[in-house]
Design a protein around this motif. Sequence first.
Motif: not given
Length: 218
Positions: A48-66, A68-73
């Motif tokens: 899914s879109r959200l999980q895709s973004f979470e994988i990208i954050l994991e690659i970058g070693g980053r965390t975000m609030s829900d 912020e994630k929604e904003y970027y998705c």
Amino acid sequence: MNKTGFIFDLDGVIVDTAKYHYLAWKELAAELNIPFTIEDNERLKGVSRLQSFEIILEIGGRTMSDEEKEYYCTKKNNLYKTFLETLKKEEVLPGVRNFLEAARAAKIPTALGSASKNAAFILEKLDLMDLLDVIIDGTLVSAAKPDPEVFLKGAEALSLDPADCIVFEDSFSGIEAAHRGGMKAIGVVTKENLPEADEWITGFDGLMPEDILKMLDR
Ligand code: BG6
Ligand code: MG
């Protein structure tokens, strides 16, 4: 009605929108200073879109609030949709329209099984809406592939046993979802790329539904 049904993934199987997903994610990742390669992108296919973004954050070693994630998705989706605006009917992958028409003529039921919330928009643009008996997309499922929900809902809507459905997929998560749902999966890629599939096709050009049934001894 034929006893066997076909369930098609959308992105990368019916149309090459996978490249637009990649371009949009790449632009977003660059904005966040996260290195993101075409190899990394394989992990995003089917999810899914959200999980895709979470994988990208994991690659970058980053965390975000829900939030912020929604904003970027949303930002990614707006970018992706600018690519879709110019999508033409002719961009249906070679042989797909013929294959769907032949399945219809042979009374083989067909469904879409996609994680995308843009599926209806894309199918309209490609003028394929009427060639699929059932559409199950990201607006109708809560669990993303590799969970089998999307394909099980497709089988149910076609009134078929999962074991009588054949899934066409281009992603690891999609092949696993089909298997977890008790379905055979055709990899729409080379064997090296998706070794877990039951059979492989490089595309639908020149292919008829009977060829698929034969491959799987149906
Ligand atoms: C899948 C794609 O079909 O749909 C994924 O393979 C994508 O890459 C997912 O993330 C969700 O798509 P959308 O259009 O709802 O962002
Ligand atoms: Mg796909």
